[in-house]
Write an enzyme that holds these catalytic residues in place. Sequence first.
Site, PDB file in Angstrom:
ATOM      1  N   GLY A  57       0.855  -1.192   0.000  1.00 32.27           N
ATOM      2  CA  GLY A  57       0.000   0.000   0.000  1.00 32.27           C
ATOM      3  C   GLY A  57       0.884   1.233   0.000  1.00 32.27           C
ATOM      4  N   CYS A  75      -8.326  23.803  14.753  1.00 30.66           N
ATOM      5  CA  CYS A  75      -8.416  24.194  16.151  1.00 30.66           C
ATOM      6  C   CYS A  75      -7.983  23.045  17.038  1.00 30.66           C
ATOM      7  CB  CYS A  75      -9.839  24.611  16.488  1.00 30.66           C
ATOM      8  SG  CYS A  75     -10.264  26.067  15.570  1.00 30.66           S
TER       9      CYS A  75
END
Length: 470
Positions: free
Chosen positions: A322, A391
């Site tokens: 992968g 945030c």
Amino acid sequence: MVISSASESGTGRESPGAGQPWEVDRQWDSPNRNLAPLTTCIDAEGRLEVGGCRLSDLARSYGTPLYVLDEATLRSTCRAYREALEQFYPGPSLALYASKANSSLAITALVASEGLGLDAVSSGELLTALRGGMPAERIVLHGNNKSRQELALAAAEGVIVVIDNWHDLELLAELAPSLGKPVQLMLRFTPGIECHTHEYIRTGHLDSKFGFDPDQLEPVLQHLAGCGWARLTGLHAHIGSQIFELQPHRDLAAVMADALALACGLGHPVSDLNLGGGLGIRYVASDDPPTIQTWVRTVAEALATACQQRQLELPRLLCEPGRSLVATAGITLYELGSRKQIPGLRTYLSVDGGMSDNPRPITYQSHYTALLADRPQAEASDIVTLAGKHCESGDVLLKDLALPPSSSGDVLVVLATGAYNASMGSNYNRIPRPACVLVGGGEAELVQRRELPEDLLRYDLLPARLQPVT
Ligand SMILES: *Cc1c(COP(=O)(O)O)cnc(C)c1O
């Protein structure tokens, strides 16, 4: 293709990387040993180019953050796996792309055109694979908690189902009568092999949620022998990810050969041994992964030897790369924005993305290499911390990065983001997902369009009683 004649010390240590991040390590010709895509170069004006496209121009045309995928690198990686398997394994073989690393129609189509197969772990990845043109007989479906729908889709399409646990078997036994044909199965078990990688991405040790426990191997093989609806043709194990060592893969080949002997002894027509993925890549200069050629040769020789010792016919060798297949082909472009200087402590440079397009640093404390797209060769005299815009204090892409003096508006390139970035991304803070362009021969084509803020509202419903009064 240059085939590595590297030392077989078993540590995977081969050579230091090329000098500069953008320089291609031709000596080894294994994309996973390079930091940058193979087509990376510096143009006449000293700016970075990939696939013949100037990166700052791509950022201007397509906006940022932008994922850029280099077709030549992806194709050469596919070929490196295919050719090494042909060269070093005396039996049949097939590399399957582990599509969780980065799943899209374009990547599927490219990988399929190179003759590889694919592994999927959900109906979303399965649908992408089928629509992207991957033949069903070259697809395997994984997962430790597959739904009825996922199993039904796979079985109906003729995809090979990797059974991971008894629950899979129960669901399949319910589905099977309506299919009218046997379901082709592969069986995943935990091989009990330790390797040195991050705890979250180790899967081969015994305390793993994936696969049958080794104690269960014989009972499940016996059970399957009595299931007329099932045709068990393969065995699978996967030991983890971002692995630089070779020895765990040798050990795995021996464990798999024992399992093959057991399965064949119980009458199963097992002809496929799938040894999973796991080969690491170079994210930073100090990373020193083996080449694809060395990895494949190690696995191939170990399996051939283990089968000879047990007098087993050579199975088809499957592997499932992968990360090492797509990571190096991909880069991310950001635009630099605000700067916060904390005297004597740290300088934060913020980019217009972060943990939503690359969650690896906050999840795994992973390291990356970054450069200025238009001044890669300038003296890196500033030490900065690259912060994302989310945030979350931990939304930091790179700590203590040496960068030439920069200003807001400059395009920053993060290398080796082709795997586990887009596919693990999120919309945290309702930030739309980046676009992805495929580059090659001086052309860029959009293969994933940029999400718009409007797209993020597609699934929100506002009950009538909550609608703003006008
Ligand atoms: C994640 C995974 C892979 C791919 O691992 P990489 O380290 O990205 O090569 C292959 N097979 C299975 C079953 C996996 O879970």
